[in-house]
Design an enzyme around this catalytic site. Structure first.
Site, PDB file in Angstrom:
ATOM      1  N   ALA A 183      22.927 -57.753   6.668  1.00  0.00           N
ATOM      2  CA  ALA A 183      22.507 -56.710   7.168  1.00  0.00           C
ATOM      3  C   ALA A 183      21.038 -57.409   5.960  1.00  0.00           C
ATOM      4  O   ALA A 183      19.438 -56.946   5.955  1.00  0.00           O
ATOM      5  CB  ALA A 183      22.619 -56.100   6.969  1.00  0.00           C
ATOM      6  N   ASP A 184      21.427 -57.753   4.277  1.00  0.00           N
ATOM      7  CA  ASP A 184      19.927 -58.043   3.048  1.00  0.00           C
ATOM      8  C   ASP A 184      19.302 -58.931   3.890  1.00  0.00           C
ATOM      9  O   ASP A 184      18.257 -59.502   3.212  1.00  0.00           O
ATOM     10  CB  ASP A 184      20.763 -57.838   1.892  1.00  0.00           C
ATOM     11  CG  ASP A 184      21.160 -56.609   1.194  1.00  0.00           C
ATOM     12  OD1 ASP A 184      20.499 -55.423   1.266  1.00  0.00           O
ATOM     13  OD2 ASP A 184      21.584 -56.599   0.386  1.00  0.00           O
ATOM     14  N   VAL A 185      20.593 -60.183   3.786  1.00  0.00           N
ATOM     15  CA  VAL A 185      19.380 -61.782   4.242  1.00  0.00           C
ATOM     16  C   VAL A 185      18.504 -61.314   5.348  1.00  0.00           C
ATOM     17  O   VAL A 185      17.766 -62.099   5.860  1.00  0.00           O
ATOM     18  CB  VAL A 185      20.674 -62.802   4.267  1.00  0.00           C
ATOM     19  CG1 VAL A 185      20.382 -63.823   4.660  1.00  0.00           C
ATOM     20  CG2 VAL A 185      21.892 -62.713   3.050  1.00  0.00           C
ATOM     21  N   GLY A 188      15.233 -59.585   4.221  1.00  0.00           N
ATOM     22  CA  GLY A 188      14.603 -60.825   3.796  1.00  0.00           C
ATOM     23  C   GLY A 188      13.897 -61.947   4.439  1.00  0.00           C
ATOM     24  O   GLY A 188      12.741 -62.426   4.227  1.00  0.00           O
TER      25      GLY A 188
END
Length: 407
Positions: A183-185, A188
């Site tokens: 989810a972070d990647v 980003g």
């Protein structure tokens, strides 16, 4: 493994100055990508905390001569091609330093709580008043608006809130997160696309803009076919382990000595699979004649695949199916993946010069983008905390020179 140092060919983003006020993974993933493409990235880190939280997220640290490494493997995965500058935003001197960088910057990215930088005079309205062409990107858990805007957001929470955990894991098992901070990647990645689009607009018009991107928003966006399965049917998809909701057989199957992936995508491939495996009886079975029928009779067909594979080894099955043009593959460990002949040929791992380490270099995951004119650069290893504070004026000056040359 490919060895890299600074490449003489200009990068696609040479002359672009990025002020990075982000930490953890989503923002750093975005700014590392910009740095790979040639941008100058100045990462601001808080001296009160020792910098980005992930510097201490061990185990596994890059070994340094002083024996006190702040280069965790986690930090190193998302912070190459950056300059680390120490600045305490709670002080006037720290705020003034950051504002002075922003005055020259093309892009600012931050992941403070919504509105958190306004009290420092480092919000979009304040900085764009001095630099109208500024692209300013805010990353947060739930976005700058909505009923949950004030809630903190971490990758695990975004995966849970955004629906993907309910789709991941065995059918009768517990909801399961993806094995990396996806989810972070992905947030980003969306942020990077947004910043580059806004940068193009700014260069064409002289007008910057504000970008609001959230972990949960981006998580929901990449529910892709499972999200639209719900929208079309009105029914939430269910966990199916390694199975596919719309294709059968498309899953992981046991063999005599392990497991393999079988990914039959159409009727022709299914017929080739049956012939290669000597199962003309399955090929002739009307229950499996088309993919919709195979979905209806999923359990019966998968039981037959398991029966077929039970007495044969991974190597035997893979060689047989690959020769027949049937999509299939092994399930690699991380080590096997990163040392495979494909990984070597494609530069999946890069060795970046790093005199601050005992080895004199650091191995990192390569950027998957392959450019014909402006290749990705691996010019700078992940920096020690505050390593570039004293050289800030020189760094900005060199960036301005490259921007002038480009123009």
């Amino acid at each position: 493994m490919m060895a890299h140092s600074d490449h003489p060919t200009p990068g696609a983003l040479d002359g672009v100055l990025v002020l990075d006020l982000s930490r953890i993974l989503a923002g750093p993933t975005a700014t590392q990508l910009l740095g790979d493409l040639g941008a100058t990235v100045i990462k601001i880190e808080n001296p009160k905390t020792g910098g980005d939280d992930t510097r201490a997220w061990g185990p596994n640290y890059v070994e340094t001569p002083d024996g006190n490494s702040d280069l965790s493997a986690y930090y190193s995965c998302a912070n190459r091609n950056k300059h680390s500058v120490a600045a305490d935003l709670s002080t006037q001197a720290g705020r003034d330093l950051v504002a002075s960088i922003a005055a020259h910057a093309d892009i600012v990215i931050e992941n403070y709580k919504p509105g958190g930088l306004k009290k420092y005079g480092l919000d979009y309205d304040s900085l764009s008043a001095e630099n109208p062409r500024l692209v300013y990107c805010s990353i947060s858990g739930f976005g700058q608006t909505g009923p949950n805007a004030a809630r903190p957001g971490y990758d695990l929470m975004a995966q849970g809130y955004g629906g993907v955990m309910d789709l991941t894991g065995e059918a009768e098992g517990v909801p399961t997160k993806v094995g990396v901070g996806v989810a972070d990647v992905m947030c980003g990645m969306y942020a990077t696309v947004g910043m580059l689009a806004a940068l193009r607009h700014a260069e064409a018009t002289g007008e910057g803009q504000y970008i609001d991107v959230a972990l949960v928003d981006s998580q929901m966006a990449w529910l892709v076919n499972q999200g639209t399965n719900y929208l079309v049917s009105g029914t939430s998809p269910k966990r199916q382990g390694n199975g596919h909701p719309n294709i059968v057989p498309y899953s992981v199957f046991p063999t005599q000595d392990g497991h393999i992936i079988l990914a039959v995508g159409n009727d022709s491939q299914f017929q080739s699979f049956c012939t290669a495996m000597g199962r003309e009886d399955v090929k002739a079975d009307e229950r499996f004649a088309t993919n919709p029928l195979r979905i209806t009779h999923r359990e019966a067909l998968e039981a037959l695949v398991i029966e077929t594979f039970a007495a044969r080894t991974n190597t035997d099955i893979l060689e047989t199916l690959q020769a027949a043009g049937v999509p299939c593959g092994p399930i690699h460990t991380v080590e096997q993946a990163l040392t495979s002949d494909q990984a070597v040929a494609r530069g999946a791992v890069v060795k970046v010069n790093d005199p601050q380490t005992v080895a004199g270099s650091v191995d990192l995951l390569g950027n998957p983008l392959k450019f014909s004119k402006t290749p990705v650069k691996y010019a700078k290893a992940p920096p020690r905390f505050g390593a570039d504070t004293e050289n800030l004026t020189e760094i900005i000056g060199k960036t301005r020179d490259r921007r002038t040359d480009a123009e």
